[in-house]
Scaffold this motif. Sequence first.
Motif, mmCIF file in Angstrom:
data_model
loop_
_atom_site.group_PDB
_atom_site.id
_atom_site.type_symbol
_atom_site.label_atom_id
_atom_site.label_comp_id
_atom_site.label_asym_id
_atom_site.label_seq_id
_atom_site.Cartn_x
_atom_site.Cartn_y
_atom_site.Cartn_z
ATOM 1 N N MET A 257 0.834 -1.207 0.000
ATOM 2 C CA MET A 257 0.000 0.000 0.000
ATOM 3 C C MET A 257 0.865 1.253 0.000
ATOM 4 S SD MET A 257 -2.715 1.695 2.709
ATOM 5 C CE MET A 257 -2.912 3.493 2.560
ATOM 6 N N PHE A 258 1.836 1.320 0.940
ATOM 7 C CA PHE A 258 2.594 2.573 1.080
ATOM 8 C C PHE A 258 3.613 2.771 -0.042
ATOM 9 C CE2 PHE A 258 0.347 2.769 5.007
ATOM 10 C CZ PHE A 258 0.187 4.130 5.202
ATOM 11 N N CYS B 277 3.042 1.807 -3.229
ATOM 12 C CA CYS B 277 2.168 2.214 -4.334
ATOM 13 C C CYS B 277 1.622 3.635 -4.103
ATOM 14 C CB CYS B 277 1.035 1.187 -4.406
ATOM 15 S SG CYS B 277 -0.031 1.333 -5.819
ATOM 16 N N PHE B 278 1.230 3.915 -2.865
ATOM 17 C CA PHE B 278 0.659 5.219 -2.536
ATOM 18 C C PHE B 278 1.703 6.330 -2.677
ATOM 19 C CE2 PHE B 278 -0.882 8.614 0.196
ATOM 20 C CZ PHE B 278 -2.188 8.712 -0.222
ATOM 21 N N LEU C 183 4.422 6.345 -4.504
ATOM 22 C CA LEU C 183 4.726 6.533 -5.925
ATOM 23 C C LEU C 183 3.630 7.373 -6.592
ATOM 24 C CD1 LEU C 183 6.603 5.814 -8.294
ATOM 25 C CD2 LEU C 183 5.264 3.724 -8.634
ATOM 26 N N GLY C 184 2.372 7.060 -6.292
ATOM 27 C CA GLY C 184 1.251 7.829 -6.839
ATOM 28 C C GLY C 184 1.292 9.282 -6.407
ATOM 29 N N VAL C 185 1.605 9.520 -5.128
ATOM 30 C CA VAL C 185 1.635 10.889 -4.596
ATOM 31 C C VAL C 185 2.799 11.688 -5.217
ATOM 32 C CG1 VAL C 185 1.917 12.277 -2.501
ATOM 33 C CG2 VAL C 185 0.392 10.316 -2.486
#
Lengths: 86, 86
Positions: free
Chosen positions: A41-42, A44-45, A47-49
Amino acid sequence: MEMELMTYVGLVAGVLTTISFLPQAIKTWQTKSTKDISLAMFLCFCLGVVLWVIYGFYTHNLPVFLANFATFVLAFSILVCKIKYG
Amino acid sequence: MEMELMTYVGLVAGVLTTISFLPQAIKTWQTKSTKDISLAMFLCFCLGVVLWVIYGFYTHNLPVFLANFATFVLAFSILVCKIKYG
């Protein structure tokens, strides 16, 4: 008038989704326990942010840039704890 | 051309920050262990995402609406687990 209201709704939404990572970061720093937190989760999150920060920078969208920069600092510190404490 | 690239960066950013909640939701459903997850984070985050859904609906912004609707389903299921398992 309705659009003006929606601008405020969007602003409050952005503030809430950004500051929500603060209590998780504080909890993680204090307990040093991250067993129940998903590494995927963190990763992926974060990278997205980062991509949101790049998007906000290049499209000159200051609210998107600032909100995601703050979110990144908090989410990345949780990710570092997760990697450190497992 | 640069703006077109930034549209794709924004889309990938949105997909990543949305799907990032899936591995956390799966981990939480499987382990039924939520001790290290912050209740305040998921309460605050879910409320913020609900406001993003309302914002996307009333401003006819389909990407914002859909991304946040999907995020809400995942984040709310983690919140329910947190309340249930403590």
